[in-house]
Write a protein that holds these residues in place. Sequence first.
Motif, PDB file in Angstrom:
ATOM      1  N   ILE A 163      15.410   2.939   2.433  1.00  0.00           N
ATOM      2  CA  ILE A 163      13.989   2.656   2.656  1.00  0.00           C
ATOM      3  C   ILE A 163      13.763   1.158   2.481  1.00  0.00           C
ATOM      4  O   ILE A 163      14.095   0.587   1.424  1.00  0.00           O
ATOM      5  N   GLU A 164      13.216   0.513   3.501  1.00  0.00           N
ATOM      6  CA  GLU A 164      12.905  -0.906   3.378  1.00  0.00           C
ATOM      7  C   GLU A 164      11.660  -1.093   2.531  1.00  0.00           C
ATOM      8  O   GLU A 164      10.625  -0.466   2.787  1.00  0.00           O
ATOM      9  N   ARG A 165      11.779  -1.937   1.505  1.00  0.00           N
ATOM     10  CA  ARG A 165      10.593  -2.236   0.699  1.00  0.00           C
ATOM     11  C   ARG A 165       9.602  -3.035   1.556  1.00  0.00           C
ATOM     12  O   ARG A 165       9.924  -4.129   2.035  1.00  0.00           O
ATOM     13  N   PRO A 166       8.405  -2.495   1.786  1.00  0.00           N
ATOM     14  CA  PRO A 166       7.449  -3.214   2.650  1.00  0.00           C
ATOM     15  C   PRO A 166       6.798  -4.385   1.916  1.00  0.00           C
ATOM     16  O   PRO A 166       6.667  -4.380   0.694  1.00  0.00           O
ATOM     17  N   LYS A 167       6.411  -5.370   2.688  1.00  0.00           N
ATOM     18  CA  LYS A 167       5.669  -6.495   2.132  1.00  0.00           C
ATOM     19  C   LYS A 167       4.200  -6.100   1.960  1.00  0.00           C
ATOM     20  O   LYS A 167       3.731  -5.144   2.589  1.00  0.00           O
ATOM     21  N   PRO A 168       3.462  -6.813   1.118  1.00  0.00           N
ATOM     22  CA  PRO A 168       2.060  -6.423   0.868  1.00  0.00           C
ATOM     23  C   PRO A 168       1.228  -6.289   2.133  1.00  0.00           C
ATOM     24  O   PRO A 168       0.339  -5.438   2.213  1.00  0.00           O
ATOM     25  N   GLN A 169       1.498  -7.110   3.135  1.00  0.00           N
ATOM     26  CA  GLN A 169       0.693  -7.074   4.358  1.00  0.00           C
ATOM     27  C   GLN A 169       1.172  -6.015   5.357  1.00  0.00           C
ATOM     28  O   GLN A 169       0.509  -5.757   6.369  1.00  0.00           O
ATOM     29  N   ASP A 170       2.316  -5.386   5.112  1.00  0.00           N
ATOM     30  CA  ASP A 170       2.879  -4.427   6.065  1.00  0.00           C
ATOM     31  C   ASP A 170       2.051  -3.145   6.104  1.00  0.00           C
ATOM     32  O   ASP A 170       1.644  -2.616   5.061  1.00  0.00           O
ATOM     33  N   ARG A 171       1.838  -2.662   7.312  1.00  0.00           N
ATOM     34  CA  ARG A 171       1.152  -1.373   7.493  1.00  0.00           C
ATOM     35  C   ARG A 171       2.078  -0.389   8.201  1.00  0.00           C
ATOM     36  O   ARG A 171       1.630   0.521   8.885  1.00  0.00           O
TER      37      ARG A 171
ATOM     38  N   PRO B 239       0.810  -1.223   0.000  1.00  0.00           N
ATOM     39  CA  PRO B 239       0.000   0.000   0.000  1.00  0.00           C
ATOM     40  C   PRO B 239       0.844   1.274   0.000  1.00  0.00           C
ATOM     41  O   PRO B 239       0.331   2.357  -0.264  1.00  0.00           O
ATOM     42  N   PHE B 240       2.140   1.173   0.305  1.00  0.00           N
ATOM     43  CA  PHE B 240       3.018   2.338   0.319  1.00  0.00           C
ATOM     44  C   PHE B 240       3.606   2.572  -1.072  1.00  0.00           C
ATOM     45  O   PHE B 240       3.988   1.629  -1.769  1.00  0.00           O
ATOM     46  N   LYS B 241       3.697   3.826  -1.455  1.00  0.00           N
ATOM     47  CA  LYS B 241       4.383   4.234  -2.677  1.00  0.00           C
ATOM     48  C   LYS B 241       5.337   5.377  -2.325  1.00  0.00           C
ATOM     49  O   LYS B 241       5.144   6.085  -1.331  1.00  0.00           O
ATOM     50  N   ILE B 242       6.351   5.575  -3.160  1.00  0.00           N
ATOM     51  CA  ILE B 242       7.328   6.623  -2.945  1.00  0.00           C
ATOM     52  C   ILE B 242       7.379   7.530  -4.170  1.00  0.00           C
ATOM     53  O   ILE B 242       7.493   7.056  -5.304  1.00  0.00           O
ATOM     54  N   GLY B 243       7.267   8.836  -3.938  1.00  0.00           N
ATOM     55  CA  GLY B 243       7.458   9.828  -4.989  1.00  0.00           C
ATOM     56  C   GLY B 243       8.642  10.706  -4.616  1.00  0.00           C
ATOM     57  O   GLY B 243       8.914  10.929  -3.429  1.00  0.00           O
TER      58      GLY B 243
ATOM     59  N   VAL C  59      15.997  -4.464   0.012  1.00  0.00           N
ATOM     60  CA  VAL C  59      15.145  -5.614  -0.313  1.00  0.00           C
ATOM     61  C   VAL C  59      15.848  -6.872   0.178  1.00  0.00           C
ATOM     62  O   VAL C  59      16.960  -7.178  -0.286  1.00  0.00           O
ATOM     63  N   ASP C  60      15.231  -7.561   1.120  1.00  0.00           N
ATOM     64  CA  ASP C  60      15.808  -8.794   1.678  1.00  0.00           C
ATOM     65  C   ASP C  60      17.234  -8.571   2.173  1.00  0.00           C
ATOM     66  O   ASP C  60      18.134  -9.387   1.958  1.00  0.00           O
ATOM     67  N   GLY C  61      17.465  -7.432   2.816  1.00  0.00           N
ATOM     68  CA  GLY C  61      18.773  -7.138   3.384  1.00  0.00           C
ATOM     69  C   GLY C  61      19.766  -6.558   2.403  1.00  0.00           C
ATOM     70  O   GLY C  61      20.832  -6.080   2.810  1.00  0.00           O
ATOM     71  N   ARG C  62      19.457  -6.589   1.123  1.00  0.00           N
ATOM     72  CA  ARG C  62      20.366  -6.064   0.104  1.00  0.00           C
ATOM     73  C   ARG C  62      20.012  -4.607  -0.196  1.00  0.00           C
ATOM     74  O   ARG C  62      18.841  -4.247  -0.253  1.00  0.00           O
ATOM     75  N   VAL C  63      21.034  -3.804  -0.421  1.00  0.00           N
ATOM     76  CA  VAL C  63      20.862  -2.382  -0.659  1.00  0.00           C
ATOM     77  C   VAL C  63      21.154  -2.068  -2.118  1.00  0.00           C
ATOM     78  O   VAL C  63      22.166  -2.514  -2.676  1.00  0.00           O
ATOM     79  N   ARG C  64      20.274  -1.312  -2.748  1.00  0.00           N
ATOM     80  CA  ARG C  64      20.539  -0.809  -4.094  1.00  0.00           C
ATOM     81  C   ARG C  64      20.130   0.652  -4.148  1.00  0.00           C
ATOM     82  O   ARG C  64      19.124   1.057  -3.551  1.00  0.00           O
ATOM     83  N   GLU C  65      20.929   1.463  -4.849  1.00  0.00           N
ATOM     84  CA  GLU C  65      20.597   2.875  -4.991  1.00  0.00           C
ATOM     85  C   GLU C  65      19.487   3.038  -6.021  1.00  0.00           C
ATOM     86  O   GLU C  65      19.493   2.392  -7.073  1.00  0.00           O
ATOM     87  N   ILE C  66      18.531   3.902  -5.690  1.00  0.00           N
ATOM     88  CA  ILE C  66      17.489   4.250  -6.654  1.00  0.00           C
ATOM     89  C   ILE C  66      18.032   5.404  -7.492  1.00  0.00           C
ATOM     90  O   ILE C  66      18.126   6.540  -7.023  1.00  0.00           O
ATOM     91  N   LYS C  67      18.427   5.105  -8.709  1.00  0.00           N
ATOM     92  CA  LYS C  67      19.086   6.084  -9.559  1.00  0.00           C
ATOM     93  C   LYS C  67      18.112   7.166 -10.029  1.00  0.00           C
ATOM     94  O   LYS C  67      16.926   6.895 -10.252  1.00  0.00           O
ATOM     95  N   TYR C  68      18.653   8.361 -10.165  1.00  0.00           N
ATOM     96  CA  TYR C  68      17.851   9.478 -10.666  1.00  0.00           C
ATOM     97  C   TYR C  68      17.385   9.196 -12.091  1.00  0.00           C
ATOM     98  O   TYR C  68      18.146   8.726 -12.930  1.00  0.00           O
TER      99      TYR C  68
END
Length: 504
Positions: A182-190, A64-68, A86-95
């Motif tokens: 930012i941790e990618r939340p699972k579908p059930q995460d609130r 339910p979370f989105k990032i802008g 994601v699952d403990g692994r880190v990746r940069e979100i490139k511009y």
Amino acid sequence: MLGAAAAHAFSLEDVTARAKALIERPYQAPVSNLPPEFSKMQFGDYQRIQPRREKFEWQDLKTPFKIGFYHQGMHFSTPVVINEIVDGRVREIKYDPEKFDFGGLSFDAQATRNLGYAGFRVLYPINREGVQDEIMSLLGASYFRVVGKGQVYGLSARGLAIDTAWKDGMAEEFPRFREFWIERPKPQDRHLVIYALMDSPRATGAFRFVLRPGEDTVLDVESRVFLRGTIHKLGVAPLTSMFLYGPNQGVRGNNFRPALHDSNGLAIHTGSGEWLWRPLNNPPMLSVSTFQVTNPRGFGLLQRGHEFHRYEDLADRYDLRPSAWVEPKGDWGSGKVELVEIPTPDETNDNIVAFWTPDVLPPQGQPMRHDYRIHWTLNEPALLSREVGWVKQTIRTDGEVRQANLIRHLDGSTALLVDFEGPVLAKLPPGVPVRADVSVSDNAELIENVLQPNPAIQGWRLTLRVKVKDPSRAVELRAALAEGNRVLTETWSYQLPPRAPSGS
């Protein structure tokens, strides 16, 4: 070994290690990478740059979370690094400029090639199912804003404040978040987990935020701060707001709005259990008030009173702006809550700052730990103990006396009307001898002190009239209602600011 490395979960300790490493080398000031068409951009043009909803991060995922993202521009001149876990692994979100609608702005596309993100916003369907609403914004220095259901943005919080209003002529230092995870939340995460690395000339820090949207949105904060230089005044859990005017200060000019503010008071729950309420002022000159509070149980800048008629503003909806209440976890030790009030001519300037400042700072290299929860709420009474009444409003007016012919005559005094309400007062049996314990500083003479029931609110109204001795000095007043040895209400702690020197 590869499997063990992949299993490592990213944590606050990882960010703390980075913060500690930063203090071991000289501070490097961020350098702008903006081309002129972005650095000279006016606010109206900057607002035209909006994230494309179809390009929100996690748009195609079930979470339910989105990032802008916020684009660089104006004084947001240096990019921040934003990573996904994601699952403990880190990746940069490139511009990616394709994530933005530039609103028809004209510029060379090559000008954005080496730019980045200035910050980000979190979206969540907090008001209606399936409709993404912005609930948190992180943009500029270490500032962030949060809202709950039915709320609109008002006051801000910060990671840290350094030397706010320390001395005339000494600039405040604004630490900045330079990198986020930012941790990618699972579908059930609130809930959403965010980490931040803070840097400034005299401090570094690691933060972990856990955002929990709801009727009241709650933000859990863990902070680890290292000092790399001499700091005169450190502000922990700082809040920043705006107060232009209200009933305790009077409408300015011929304005249709009876009040104009994001917050109208500072509330404090001391370590000894006392509740304090300090109505805010827009003073004629800088004002700094301190309240010695060891091991605070809570403090915050509140917007008490959300009835629309208090504000009458359909455009900016001050009636829907939340309060922010800081609830420390554990003992914070000896320190004080400080309130800074700065004169402002209009509502575009944040002129109110509140924070807790420790009496003793740790040596360089030793982390300073402060964990707390911030409630963003429209339900201020729920923050108080059920056994405590509160101040509904403070009205300041010219003092007057009723003459023999029943005509009221101004006598040069200042009158303050304080309404107290709450279940503890409404449930008092008729005839209970309620009294007001009042104190006034030596710069004023108390010439009237009248307490009477206020049936309109099932509470009580306290009317005070004072004559100020020296208008160039502030007057401090305190009052609380009691019955016998039982304190019924929070303590109203009010300041009549000094008048500005003539000709200033």
